[in-house]
Design a protein around this motif. Structure first.
Motif, PDB file in Angstrom:
ATOM      1  N   UNK A 113       1.450  -0.782   0.268  1.00 40.91           N
ATOM      2  CA  UNK A 113       0.098   0.249   0.088  1.00 40.91           C
ATOM      3  C   UNK A 113       0.696   1.091  -0.173  1.00 40.91           C
ATOM      4  N   UNK A 114       0.648   2.195  -0.508  1.00 39.11           N
ATOM      5  CA  UNK A 114       1.445   3.350  -0.876  1.00 39.11           C
ATOM      6  C   UNK A 114       0.773   4.393  -0.289  1.00 39.11           C
ATOM      7  N   UNK A 115       1.542   5.355   0.829  1.00 46.74           N
ATOM      8  CA  UNK A 115       0.233   6.487   0.859  1.00 46.74           C
ATOM      9  C   UNK A 115       1.744   7.889   0.378  1.00 46.74           C
ATOM     10  N   UNK A 116       0.006   8.588  -0.093  1.00 40.53           N
ATOM     11  CA  UNK A 116       1.128   9.716  -0.528  1.00 40.53           C
ATOM     12  C   UNK A 116       0.075  10.885  -0.039  1.00 40.53           C
ATOM     13  N   UNK A 147      -3.145   3.492  -2.133  1.00 37.23           N
ATOM     14  CA  UNK A 147      -3.554   3.350  -2.819  1.00 37.23           C
ATOM     15  C   UNK A 147      -3.019   1.545  -2.550  1.00 37.23           C
ATOM     16  N   UNK A 148      -4.385   0.209  -2.926  1.00 34.64           N
ATOM     17  CA  UNK A 148      -2.877  -0.928  -2.858  1.00 34.64           C
ATOM     18  C   UNK A 148      -2.607  -1.156  -4.158  1.00 34.64           C
ATOM     19  N   UNK A 170       4.065  -2.908   3.685  1.00 35.01           N
ATOM     20  CA  UNK A 170       3.511  -3.939   3.385  1.00 35.01           C
ATOM     21  C   UNK A 170       3.024  -5.236   4.051  1.00 35.01           C
ATOM     22  N   UNK A 171       1.894  -5.870   3.182  1.00 38.17           N
ATOM     23  CA  UNK A 171       0.867  -6.599   3.834  1.00 38.17           C
ATOM     24  C   UNK A 171       1.414  -8.064   3.905  1.00 38.17           C
ATOM     25  N   UNK A 229      -0.624  -3.438   9.963  1.00 33.85           N
ATOM     26  CA  UNK A 229      -0.317  -3.010   8.329  1.00 33.85           C
ATOM     27  C   UNK A 229      -1.243  -1.512   7.926  1.00 33.85           C
ATOM     28  N   UNK A 230      -2.321  -1.821   8.726  1.00 31.03           N
ATOM     29  CA  UNK A 230      -3.622  -1.214   8.402  1.00 31.03           C
ATOM     30  C   UNK A 230      -3.770   0.026   9.349  1.00 31.03           C
ATOM     31  N   UNK A 231      -3.017   0.038  10.890  1.00 29.09           N
ATOM     32  CA  UNK A 231      -2.943   1.058  11.278  1.00 29.09           C
ATOM     33  C   UNK A 231      -1.843   1.313  11.342  1.00 29.09           C
TER      34      UNK A 231
END
Length: 415
Positions: free
Chosen positions: A79-82, A96-97, A171-172, A316-318
């Motif tokens: 998952x990217x967080x931008x 986004x995954x 990473x998941x 990972x979600x946290x």
């Protein structure tokens, strides 16, 4: 698929193709269809943490399933967080995954580090099949590159600084070990699936070529047609086989018993169920006169596996939501490491049974009813928030309720 020699006929190859009976999606679906994040609670026991708004803004109620399925099937997903900009011009996190077939991440210590040193994403160019677009993430920026087929090195396009402070990739992993390996649900089961395909192929061959009786004739000269080819005997229910020569013998080859092959196929699927901790009825389709206790016992292995996956994916979600809060300028949410995601209860229980149990917990143990709302199957965090609002509005408009609360407070001893 089953083994196919080079000299195999077209009919043989057709049976080999039809023999592929893929059960592995059922193994992935059995876990993925029970994984739904429905809330993100603050560490102080409040309702929803502030970062939950970014979950809703990015449509992760629907997108989470694709991320879970990829991590279960391949062992890892990303998952990217931008940072992005909403329609009002405010900075908003974009979550986004990414499939592990298009991204890999490199860690100094994959078992201990939260953030990778860098991650590389490769996507095919929509304009043509001979060009790939690449994004290299590190703790400072995202570097955009392109690579043509046959080129020695990628071409530089641009750099976009993200100012996040870490490589914005999470990473998941599907329950990794202490060496960082996460094979996923599919890879360990491929040998068993191959064995099942071979058994089904043997069944199709026996069914096609030897599932019927074959009549034989010996010591008889057959008639031939104009081309010299033997003419088959006309045999049906109204005719008898007769011959002039007393030495002619009629015989019969019995059909192949298909039951051992069917039992072998069922045994392979039972092995698949045991190894994957999947309920046998999900693979075999055999379900008859089972009580609720028997169904719960049959799903016990899958439930324990799902619980383990929830703990790993939950971290990972946290991590994702804390990073989203950091990008949105919410330092409190970014530092709240004790906040936890909540998972939907998908256990198969009747609503009457659940209501009876929760009612007894509230009356006999003194647990506040509001604390039990989340235990009701199918209830979402939005439903609970609405119920709280209605409860407050009801109490505010009921004078008898206000009087009872006042009397109860006054009757409490002073400490």
């Amino acid at each position: 698929g089953p083994y196919t020699p080079r000299s195999a006929s077209n009919e043989y190859r057709l049976l080999s193709k039809r023999a592929r009976t893929n059960r592995l999606p059922l193994v992935v679906n059995g876990v993925a269809q029970a994984l739904y994040v429905e809330g993100y609670r603050r560490s102080d026991g409040g309702d929803q943490a502030s970062a939950w708004q970014w979950w809703q803004a990015n449509g992760l109620d629907a997108r989470q399933s694709a991320i879970h399925r990829a991590a279960l099937a391949y062992g890892s997903a990303y998952v990217t967080v931008t940072a992005g900009v909403d329609d009002l011009g405010a900075t908003t996190p974009v979550i986004r995954g990414v499939s592990p077939r298009r991204m890999f991440a490199v860690y100094d210590d994959i078992t201990a580090d939260d953030w990778p040193v860098y991650a590389l994403r490769v996507d095919p160019d929509d304009a043509g099949d001979r060009r790939s677009l690449m994004r290299l993430y590190d703790d400072e920026a995202v570097y955009f590159l392109s690579l043509d087929d046959g080129a020695d090195r990628p071409a530089y396009i641009e750099t976009r600084t993200h100012n996040v402070g870490v490589c914005p990739v999470v990473r998941f992993a599907d329950v990794p070990d202490l060496e960082g390996r996460a094979p996923g649900e599919v890879e360990p089961l491929i040998p068993v699936q191959d064995r099942l395909n071979q058994t089904v192929f043997d069944l199709l061959v026996a069914q096609t070529f030897s599932s019927f009786k074959i009549r034989t004739v010996s010591w008889m000269v057959p008639k031939v047609d104009a081309n010299g080819n033997p003419v088959p005997l006309a045999v049906d229910a109204r005719r008898l086989l007769m011959a002039k020569d007393h030495e002619t013998r009629f015989g019969q080859l019995d059909e192949t018993d298909l039951r051992p092959l069917l039992e072998s196929s069922d045994a392979a699927m039972r092995h698949l169920a045991v190894i994957s901790q999947t309920p046998p009825q999900d693979l075999l389709g055999q379900l008859a006169n089972l009580s609720a206790e028997a169904l719960a016992a049959a799903r016990d292995g899958q439930t324990r596996k799902r619980t383990e996956v929830e703990h790993v994916f939950g971290e990972s979600w946290e991590q994702t939501l804390r990073l989203a809060a950091h990008i949105a300028g919410d330092p409190t949410g970014a530092r709240d490491r004790a906040a936890q995601v909540t998972w939907r209860d998908v256990e198969a229980r009747s609503l009457a049974q659940v209501a009876d149990a929760l009612g007894k917990i509230a009356t006999m143990l003194g647990v506040p009813v509001e604390a039990l709302w989340s235990r009701i199957p199918g209830v979402t965090a939005t439903d609970i928030a609405e119920w709280h609002r209605l409860r407050v509005a009801d109490q505010a408009g009921d004078p008898m309720r206000r009087l009872a609360d006042t009397v109860e407070r006054q009757a409490q001893p002073v400490l």
